[in-house]
Every structure is written in structure tokens, then in C-alpha cells.
Design a protein around this motif. Structure first.
Motif, mmCIF file in Angstrom:
data_model
loop_
_atom_site.group_PDB
_atom_site.id
_atom_site.type_symbol
_atom_site.label_atom_id
_atom_site.label_comp_id
_atom_site.label_asym_id
_atom_site.label_seq_id
_atom_site.Cartn_x
_atom_site.Cartn_y
_atom_site.Cartn_z
ATOM 1 N N VAL A 1 0.833 -1.205 0.000
ATOM 2 C CA VAL A 1 0.000 0.000 0.000
ATOM 3 C C VAL A 1 0.864 1.250 0.000
ATOM 4 C CG1 VAL A 1 -1.725 1.324 1.284
ATOM 5 C CG2 VAL A 1 -1.921 -1.157 1.133
ATOM 6 N N TYR A 2 1.953 1.232 0.768
ATOM 7 C CA TYR A 2 2.834 2.407 0.826
ATOM 8 C C TYR A 2 3.441 2.703 -0.540
ATOM 9 C CZ TYR A 2 6.655 5.521 2.005
ATOM 10 O OH TYR A 2 7.506 6.598 2.039
ATOM 11 N N SER B 1 0.676 3.972 -3.040
ATOM 12 C CA SER B 1 0.271 5.349 -2.749
ATOM 13 C C SER B 1 1.416 6.320 -3.014
ATOM 14 C CB SER B 1 -0.201 5.472 -1.297
ATOM 15 O OG SER B 1 0.826 5.095 -0.392
ATOM 16 N N LYS C 1 1.981 11.277 3.924
ATOM 17 C CA LYS C 1 0.676 10.899 3.370
ATOM 18 C C LYS C 1 0.641 9.412 3.025
ATOM 19 C CE LYS C 1 -0.879 15.291 1.338
ATOM 20 N NZ LYS C 1 -1.192 15.994 0.066
ATOM 21 N N SER C 2 1.665 8.939 2.343
ATOM 22 C CA SER C 2 1.719 7.521 1.970
ATOM 23 C C SER C 2 1.771 6.647 3.214
ATOM 24 C CB SER C 2 2.947 7.253 1.088
ATOM 25 O OG SER C 2 2.877 7.960 -0.114
ATOM 26 N N ILE D 1 -1.707 6.489 4.854
ATOM 27 C CA ILE D 1 -2.605 5.628 4.073
ATOM 28 C C ILE D 1 -2.313 4.154 4.339
ATOM 29 C CG2 ILE D 1 -3.235 4.906 1.724
ATOM 30 C CD1 ILE D 1 -2.722 7.824 0.852
ATOM 31 N N ALA D 2 -1.018 3.790 4.304
ATOM 32 C CA ALA D 2 -0.627 2.402 4.564
ATOM 33 C C ALA D 2 -0.967 1.990 5.990
ATOM 34 C CB ALA D 2 0.863 2.222 4.293
ATOM 35 N N ALA E 1 -3.426 3.215 7.870
ATOM 36 C CA ALA E 1 -4.881 3.055 7.965
ATOM 37 C C ALA E 1 -5.333 1.715 7.394
ATOM 38 C CB ALA E 1 -5.567 4.204 7.229
ATOM 39 N N VAL E 2 -4.751 1.328 6.262
ATOM 40 C CA VAL E 2 -5.140 0.058 5.631
ATOM 41 C C VAL E 2 -4.752 -1.122 6.508
ATOM 42 C CG1 VAL E 2 -4.726 -1.470 3.662
ATOM 43 C CG2 VAL E 2 -5.080 0.977 3.292
#
Length: 460
Positions: A54-55, A58, A82-83, A86-87, A89-90
Motif C-alpha cells: 500500500v505504501y 500510494s 501521506k503515503s 494511508i498504509a 490506515a489500511v
């Protein structure tokens, strides 16, 4: 973007660096919270892998891994953060909704803290490394007025684009020392400077036909052209648009290998040549002894050959001829079986020794070239490396066959080798390989080469 260069603008070294540091972060977190990695839970690996995937995805969407992205510290910190969020949170969602009961949340939080610090370190260290070694990349000629490039070069310095500027070329005839010559000398300069790519910054000088003709010269020779306008087209070339700062760049290319393809091919070369050297070392030792026992002189024949885009290198082969073979070649040129003077081949060459006939028939004379491959001058599969005198007689269109690294084997070797006497047919086979390259094609040619060695077809 052309289908062969979809990942041409991606910094693969940076992605690899983030993968390594992400792994280190999880190992350190495991050691701190659980005292080691002996009882590493299978779920931990899933967390690490999902975070990493994910990192990277993103980060790629935010332009972190784009070679043309400017490195400004504050902007990179924001993008990495930001990346990272996001990672995070996932992976947290996977823990919450999945079977996260057996997961050590202290380990997870420790991993996040360490990983965030290491990902920032990766961003800054990769920028520093790329900036330090940037000028060892593709050899580049700059065409246009030198003063107009000052802003463009500042943009290059802020990016991760890997080029070595070998000099500037004027648009008009000039004797100024700051220029290597004029654009009319472009073909000669490509030869002399072993140029990989050319930047042209000028929307109009003379007329479009003039620009088109020089683009065609470069395309014919297999040299990449990057035009800092988007109004020209080259027949027979792939093209794609990228940017350096606020400058749009239209790239024409005929070589299918982008950075990721080159990395894959180089990896195959290193592994393949290393394994071959280990396996065939007893055979190579036996051949060396046989050569030494039959005749005086060195066991290894070292000859200057022309490599990628005109780079000269010393190619190694087991000596299969008498010591003064090069001097005798002049007297035998009238018996050359190749059409034209671009290559020399003769079936019953009197210069070949008895041992030489055997090792040529079985292709054992080529085995020392595995060291050329390991060194990086050659590839396992490519085009036949020409001699200096052959290249001197090349026409412009012939130059494209050396726009990639030469190989121990290639399309010519598996399609008849010495039975093909038309040099233009050899060029056609080589350019077909360049245009259609993929990993499976290399493996196919390697297997065909081994089969032909056992059949002893087309070798003399």
C-alpha cells in the motif's frame, strides 16, 4: 507513453530501498518487543507485506518514485507522511476487522514509529546517493543555445534523472570552444563520444524538415532523442511525453529496454555468467592446457570490439589462430565469404590451429566471454560485437545494431550463423531482436544456442 517504456520514469532503486528499510523496521520492532524473530507469527508477515504494498502504490501515485519529481525536503516529508498514513490506515483496518487477536499491538506500534523514521531516511539518503552518482548515467549531448539550458540543468539537478552531459552542440556552424561542434556534425559526434541520448531544445531553427532529418539520423543509429517540444514525429520510433520541471519532453526511442528491463536483463547476466564460469571452469582449464601445448603464444585472445553505442572494450576468447592472424587477414580478404566488407568469415581459414578448429566447431572458444558479461561489457544475449574496422564501414542504419550491449549469442547465431552471408540480413535479425526484446526471448535464444552447440551447426 509507448508500451515498452511504461516504467521508464520510475526510480526502482528508491522502491528497493524502501522495501529493505521496511523489512529492517519490522525486524527491529520484533527484537525490541519480543526479544527476537524466532517465533515470528505468520500474521506479522501479512501486516508487513500489506503495509509495504500500500505504501509503494500510494507513494507512486503521489510521485515519490518519479525520477522527474523535484526533491524539496518539505514536499517529500509531506508525501512520505501521506503515503505512510494511508498504509497505516489500511493495515490497521486489516488488524481490526481481521483476526488480530494474536497480534502484538505493541510490536505493531513500534514498527510504525521505526518505519516512519527509516522511510524518511530512505528518501533523503536516496536523493543524496542519486545526486552523487547521477553524472555516471547515460551519455548525453545537448543541442541548442547553451545559455537557454541553465534553467533546464537546474531542474535536472533537483530530479533523479541519471545522465552524464558530455557536451553542448551548436545549432549553427561555430568555432566557440564551449561547443563540441554544430548540429551538422551530429553523426560524427555520436560516433566519437559514444552517445546514448540527445536533448534538443529549440522549437524552430530553419524549418521542421531540418529537425526531422536530425531526429531520423539519431533514430537510425539507435540513439534516444528527447525533444523539449511536442511537435515532431519520427517514423519507426516509439515515443512518449514526460517533463523536466516546466519543460515538456518528447522522447523518441527504438530500444525496447527501459530501466526496469535493463535491471532484469543485467540480473540474468550476472547470475547466468557466474553459474557458467563455475560449471565450465574445468572445461576452460582443459582448453587452456590444450592451446598451450599445441602452439606458443597467449591462451586468451584479447581484441578490441565495439560495444553499446560505440563504447570500445576488450573481448576475450580462447586463441584459436596463429599469433600473427591479424597480419595475415589482409592477404585473405579477397576470400571473404561475407557479402561486402562489414564482416570477415572464411570456412577453411588457414590461420586456425588444430585445437582452434575443434573449439570453434563446439563454440568453446567463446567461453571466456562469460567474464565480459560478468564485467558488464557484454550480455548473455545480444548482437554480435563488431570489430573497429567493421564499424568504420558502417552506414548510418547499421549503427542501430549496436544500440544495445553485444551478446555471446543472439538471433544471428541461432538462425544460421555462418550460413548467412548477407550482412543486411544480419542487421535485420539484430534489429528484430532489439525491437521485440523480452525476457522469454532471451531464454529461448539461450536454449536454442545450447541445442545448436550439440548439433555443431553453422560454426567454423
Amino acid at each position: 507513453m509507448g508500451r515498452f517504456n511504461r516504467n521508464a520514469g520510475t526510480n526502482l532503486y528508491y522502491i528497493f530501498s524502501d522495501c529493505i528499510f521496511c523489512g529492517i523496521a519490522f525486524i527491529l520492532a520484533s527484537i525490541i518487543t519480543e526479544g527476537g524473530v524466532e517465533d515470528f507469527h505468520q500474521g506479522y508477515f501479512a501486516i508487513w507485506l500489506s503495509f509495504l504494498v500500500v505504501y509503494i502504490l500510494s507513494g507512486k501515485s503521489l510521485g515519490i518514485y518519479n525520477v522527474t519529481t523535484f526533491f524539496y525536503a518539505d514536499r517529500y516529508i509531506i508525501r512520505v507522511t501521506k503515503s505512510f498514513l494511508i498504509a497505516t490506515a489500511v493495515t490497521f483496518s486489516l488488524l481490526y476487522y481481521g483476526n488480530g487477536a494474536a497480534i502484538n499491538y505493541l510490536l505493531y506500534c513500534c514498527f510504525l514509529l521505526i518505519n516512519y523514521a527509516l522511510l524518511l531516511f530512505s528518501a533523503f539518503s536516496m536523493h543524496s546517493i542519486m545526486r552523487k552518482y547521477r553524472k555516471t548515467g547515460q551519455r548525453t549531448l545537448i543541442i541548442g543555445h547553451k545559455e537557454r539550458y541553465s534553467k533546464f540543468i537546474r531542474f535536472l539537478d533537483q530530479s533523479s534523472i541519471d545522465i552524464e552531459i558530455v557536451g553542448f552542440v551548436s545549432l549553427e556552424d561555430t568555432d566557440e570552444p564551449e561547443y563540441l561542434g554544430s548540429i551538422k556534425d551530429i553523426e560524427r559526434l555520436i560516433h566519437e563520444k559514444a552517445v546514448d541520448q540527445i536533448y534538443i531544445m529549440e522549437k524552430q531553427y530553419g524549418n521542421t524538415i531540418d529537425v526531422q532529418s536530425y531526429i531520423n539520423i539519431c533514430v537510425d543509429m539507435g540513439v534516444t532523442v528527447r525533444v523539449i517540444v511536442n511537435s515532431y514525429y519520427a517514423d519507426g520510433a516509439q515515443s512518449y511525453i514526460s517533463s523536466v520541471g516546466t519543460y515538456p519532453v518528447l522522447t523518441y526511442h527504438t530500444v525496447t529496454l527501459n530501466e526496469s528491463s535493463r535491471a532484469i536483463k543485467r540480473g540474468i547476466d550476472i547470475i547466468g555468467s557466474s553459474v557458467a564460469i563455475l560449471i565450465f571452469s574445468p572445461i576452460m582449464l582443459s582448453v587452456a592446457i590444450a592451446i598451450k601445448m599445441e602452439s606458443k603464444g597467449p591462451v586468451i585472445f584479447k581484441q578490441t570490439r565495439v560495444g553499446m553505442n560505440g563504447r570500445n572494450f576488450n573481448m576475450f576468447k580462447f586463441r584459436s589462430m596463429c599469433i600473427d592472424a591479424e597480419e595475415k587477414k589482409k592477404d585473405l580478404m579477397q576470400q571473404n565469404e561475407m557479402e561486402g566488407a562489414f564482416m570477415f568469415k572464411m570456412k577453411d581459414d588457414p590461420r586456425i590451429t588444430k585445437v582452434g578448429k575443434f573449439i570453434r566447431k563446439t563454440s568453446l572458444d567463446e567461453f571466456p566471454q562469460f567474464f565480459n558479461v560478468l564485467k558488464g561489457d557484454m550480455s548473455l544475449v545480444g548482437t554480435r560485437p563488431p570489430t573497429l574496422d567493421e564499424v568504420e564501414q558502417y552506414e548510418r542504419s547499421h549503427w542501430r545494431r549496436i544500440s544495445i550491449k553485444p551478446g555471446i549469442t543472439g538471433m544471428w547465431q541461432v538462425n544460421g550463423r555462418s550460413t548467412i552471408t548477407d550482412f543486411e540480413e544480419i542487421v535485420e535479425l539484430d534489429t528484430e531482436y532489439i525491437d521485440k526484446w523480452d525476457v522469454m526471448m532471451d531464454f529461448k535464444i539461450i536454449f536454442q544456442t545450447v541445442w545448436q552447440m550439440f548439433r555443431r551447426r553453422g560454426a567454423y
